[in-house]
Design a protein around this motif. Structure first.
Motif, PDB file in Angstrom:
ATOM      1  N   ASP A 137       2.952 -15.800   2.621  1.00 62.02           N
ATOM      2  CA  ASP A 137       1.610 -15.830   3.210  1.00 62.02           C
ATOM      3  C   ASP A 137       1.680 -15.507   4.704  1.00 62.02           C
ATOM      4  N   ARG A 138       2.672 -16.055   5.365  1.00 63.78           N
ATOM      5  CA  ARG A 138       2.838 -15.798   6.801  1.00 63.78           C
ATOM      6  C   ARG A 138       3.163 -14.328   7.056  1.00 63.78           C
ATOM      7  N   ILE A 139       4.024 -13.754   6.234  1.00 59.04           N
ATOM      8  CA  ILE A 139       4.353 -12.340   6.385  1.00 59.04           C
ATOM      9  C   ILE A 139       3.106 -11.484   6.196  1.00 59.04           C
ATOM     10  N   ALA A 140       2.325 -11.789   5.170  1.00 58.51           N
ATOM     11  CA  ALA A 140       1.077 -11.045   4.950  1.00 58.51           C
ATOM     12  C   ALA A 140       0.137 -11.190   6.134  1.00 58.51           C
ATOM     13  N   CYS A 141       0.071 -12.378   6.700  1.00 58.14           N
ATOM     14  CA  CYS A 141      -0.767 -12.609   7.877  1.00 58.14           C
ATOM     15  C   CYS A 141      -0.317 -11.727   9.043  1.00 58.14           C
ATOM     16  N   CYS A 142       0.980 -11.614   9.224  1.00 58.63           N
ATOM     17  CA  CYS A 142       1.508 -10.793  10.321  1.00 58.63           C
ATOM     18  C   CYS A 142       1.221  -9.319  10.094  1.00 58.63           C
ATOM     19  N   TRP A 143       1.393  -8.842   8.862  1.00 56.20           N
ATOM     20  CA  TRP A 143       1.016  -7.455   8.575  1.00 56.20           C
ATOM     21  C   TRP A 143      -0.468  -7.244   8.851  1.00 56.20           C
ATOM     22  N   GLY A 144      -1.270  -8.225   8.493  1.00 56.17           N
ATOM     23  CA  GLY A 144      -2.704  -8.110   8.747  1.00 56.17           C
ATOM     24  C   GLY A 144      -3.016  -8.010  10.229  1.00 56.17           C
ATOM     25  N   ALA A 169       7.815   1.157   6.668  1.00 57.99           N
ATOM     26  CA  ALA A 169       7.833   1.652   5.289  1.00 57.99           C
ATOM     27  C   ALA A 169       8.850   0.896   4.445  1.00 57.99           C
ATOM     28  N   THR A 170       9.943   0.499   5.054  1.00 59.45           N
ATOM     29  CA  THR A 170      10.952  -0.285   4.337  1.00 59.45           C
ATOM     30  C   THR A 170      10.535  -1.748   4.204  1.00 59.45           C
ATOM     31  N   ALA A 171      10.227  -2.385   5.319  1.00 58.15           N
ATOM     32  CA  ALA A 171       9.944  -3.827   5.301  1.00 58.15           C
ATOM     33  C   ALA A 171       8.704  -4.169   4.487  1.00 58.15           C
ATOM     34  N   SER A 172       7.729  -3.276   4.444  1.00 59.77           N
ATOM     35  CA  SER A 172       6.504  -3.564   3.690  1.00 59.77           C
ATOM     36  C   SER A 172       6.718  -3.517   2.184  1.00 59.77           C
ATOM     37  N   ARG A 173       7.870  -3.059   1.741  1.00 58.78           N
ATOM     38  CA  ARG A 173       8.189  -3.073   0.312  1.00 58.78           C
ATOM     39  C   ARG A 173       8.815  -4.395  -0.121  1.00 58.78           C
ATOM     40  N   SER A 175       9.041  -8.574  -0.472  1.00 60.04           N
ATOM     41  CA  SER A 175       8.015  -9.563  -0.811  1.00 60.04           C
ATOM     42  C   SER A 175       7.227  -9.961   0.439  1.00 60.04           C
ATOM     43  N   PRO A 176       5.912 -10.102   0.282  1.00 63.00           N
ATOM     44  CA  PRO A 176       5.119 -10.188  -0.944  1.00 63.00           C
ATOM     45  C   PRO A 176       4.736  -8.850  -1.564  1.00 63.00           C
ATOM     46  N   GLY A 177       5.293  -7.742  -1.075  1.00 63.95           N
ATOM     47  CA  GLY A 177       5.113  -6.471  -1.753  1.00 63.95           C
ATOM     48  C   GLY A 177       4.084  -5.568  -1.112  1.00 63.95           C
ATOM     49  N   ARG A 178       4.191  -4.299  -1.490  1.00 70.93           N
ATOM     50  CA  ARG A 178       3.326  -3.285  -0.879  1.00 70.93           C
ATOM     51  C   ARG A 178       1.854  -3.454  -1.257  1.00 70.93           C
ATOM     52  N   ARG A 179       1.584  -3.919  -2.468  1.00 67.15           N
ATOM     53  CA  ARG A 179       0.175  -4.079  -2.851  1.00 67.15           C
ATOM     54  C   ARG A 179      -0.543  -5.050  -1.919  1.00 67.15           C
ATOM     55  N   GLN A 206      15.668   7.895  -2.877  1.00 63.73           N
ATOM     56  CA  GLN A 206      16.191   7.906  -4.242  1.00 63.73           C
ATOM     57  C   GLN A 206      17.510   7.153  -4.339  1.00 63.73           C
ATOM     58  N   GLU A 207      18.360   7.323  -3.335  1.00 61.71           N
ATOM     59  CA  GLU A 207      19.683   6.706  -3.382  1.00 61.71           C
ATOM     60  C   GLU A 207      19.676   5.256  -2.951  1.00 61.71           C
ATOM     61  N   ARG A 208      18.879   4.931  -1.927  1.00 60.32           N
ATOM     62  CA  ARG A 208      19.013   3.626  -1.270  1.00 60.32           C
ATOM     63  C   ARG A 208      17.854   2.656  -1.504  1.00 60.32           C
ATOM     64  N   PHE A 209      16.680   3.184  -1.893  1.00 56.75           N
ATOM     65  CA  PHE A 209      15.555   2.288  -2.167  1.00 56.75           C
ATOM     66  C   PHE A 209      14.593   3.021  -3.097  1.00 56.75           C
ATOM     67  N   PRO A 210      15.016   3.284  -4.336  1.00 52.34           N
ATOM     68  CA  PRO A 210      14.232   4.127  -5.239  1.00 52.34           C
ATOM     69  C   PRO A 210      12.893   3.498  -5.608  1.00 52.34           C
ATOM     70  N   PHE A 211      11.943   4.370  -5.857  1.00 49.27           N
ATOM     71  CA  PHE A 211      10.607   3.943  -6.239  1.00 49.27           C
ATOM     72  C   PHE A 211      10.574   3.763  -7.765  1.00 49.27           C
ATOM     73  N   GLU A 212      11.023   2.595  -8.199  1.00 48.28           N
ATOM     74  CA  GLU A 212      11.034   2.310  -9.634  1.00 48.28           C
ATOM     75  C   GLU A 212       9.623   2.103 -10.148  1.00 48.28           C
ATOM     76  N   PRO A 213       9.383   2.306 -11.452  1.00 42.92           N
ATOM     77  CA  PRO A 213       8.055   2.055 -12.010  1.00 42.92           C
ATOM     78  C   PRO A 213       7.567   0.655 -11.673  1.00 42.92           C
ATOM     79  N   GLY A 214       6.341   0.576 -11.180  1.00 47.95           N
ATOM     80  CA  GLY A 214       5.747  -0.700 -10.827  1.00 47.95           C
ATOM     81  C   GLY A 214       6.214  -1.264  -9.505  1.00 47.95           C
ATOM     82  N   TRP A 215       6.867  -0.438  -8.677  1.00 50.38           N
ATOM     83  CA  TRP A 215       7.476  -0.939  -7.435  1.00 50.38           C
ATOM     84  C   TRP A 215       6.450  -1.529  -6.469  1.00 50.38           C
ATOM     85  N   GLU A 216       5.208  -1.055  -6.510  1.00 47.91           N
ATOM     86  CA  GLU A 216       4.221  -1.569  -5.551  1.00 47.91           C
ATOM     87  C   GLU A 216       3.796  -2.995  -5.868  1.00 47.91           C
ATOM     88  N   ARG A 217       4.057  -3.452  -7.077  1.00 50.00           N
ATOM     89  CA  ARG A 217       3.714  -4.821  -7.503  1.00 50.00           C
ATOM     90  C   ARG A 217       2.298  -5.174  -7.120  1.00 50.00           C
TER      91      ARG A 217
END
Length: 217
Positions: A137-144, A169-173, A175-179, A206-217
């Motif tokens: 929740d705190r992380i989301a607050c900071c992004w906000g 782009a990395t840190a926002s992936r 938790s609590p996730g990109r969505r 692709q090599e280091r942080f692939p966008f797997e199905p459902g990655w945005e959660r």
């Protein structure tokens, strides 16, 4: 030939924006994978590089070791200014660049030291789920808060890509996730998605942080 940079990190970790930066700069580097969250043995392997047993770290061609992701990214951008991966000294965007680089590091990234292992600060295992939820929740607050203050152009600080874009782009992936990131900071969404789809970074993602199905959660 100069010695290559050595990145100490892991897939999906804070080393990814550093690897992406080195790739954009076309600098020789190699990666040594260390995942200290996987156990004490993994953590202890890092002690000779970083006594805090944390990644990322970067060995420079001189042999000097740098730690702290924001410091490494700022140093790389400033050391190779022709790539324009950071506003230079005197540029009107420089204060905002430094502000948000340190904000992501101190207000957001630092919280994962607890979130990854709540036992570091909370004894009772029954409380760990609640602790992690409060941290997210705190992380989301900071992004906000970042979203409320920044007015991106094509990229977060205007129309030029910077290491701040790679960092966010990395840190926002994580938790609590990109969505949830999109929900609390909708004004940053387009700039960050642009980094996700930048063709120059496709191989790194692709090599280091692939966008797997459902990655945005």
């Amino acid at each position: 030939m100069a010695a290559p940079f050595v990145v100490y990190g892991a897939s999906g970790s804070g080393s990814v924006p550093i690897e992406a930066t080195l790739s954009l700069l076309d600098l020789p580097y190699r990666v040594e994978d260390h995942a200290p969250w996987e156990g004490q043995a993994q953590a202890d392997r890092l002690a000779r590089i970083n006594p805090l047993r944390q990644v990322p770290a970067l060995t420079l061609p001189t042999g000097e070791v740098m730690t702290e992701s924001a410091a490494i990214l700022i140093w790389l951008a400033d050391t190779y200014p022709d790539a324009r991966l950071a506003p230079p000294l005197g540029d009107a965007a420089r204060p905002a660049f430094l502000k948000w680089m340190t904000f992501v590091s101190s207000a957001i990234y630092a919280l994962y030291w607890i979130a990854d292992n709540p036992a570091r600060v909370v004894k009772e295992g029954a409380d760990h789920v609640a602790v992690k939820a409060r941290i997210y929740d705190r992380i989301a607050c900071c992004w906000g808060e970042m979203g409320a203050q920044l007015r991106p152009g094509t990229h977060l600080l205007g129309d030029e890509l910077s290491v701040l874009d790679l960092y966010v782009a990395t840190a926002s992936r994580w938790s609590p996730g990109r969505r949830r990131f999109y929900e609390v900071a909708p004004g940053l969404a387009d700039a960050v998605r642009r980094i996700d789809t930048d063709t120059r970074l496709a191989a790194i993602w692709q090599e280091r942080f692939p966008f797997e199905p459902g990655w945005e959660r």
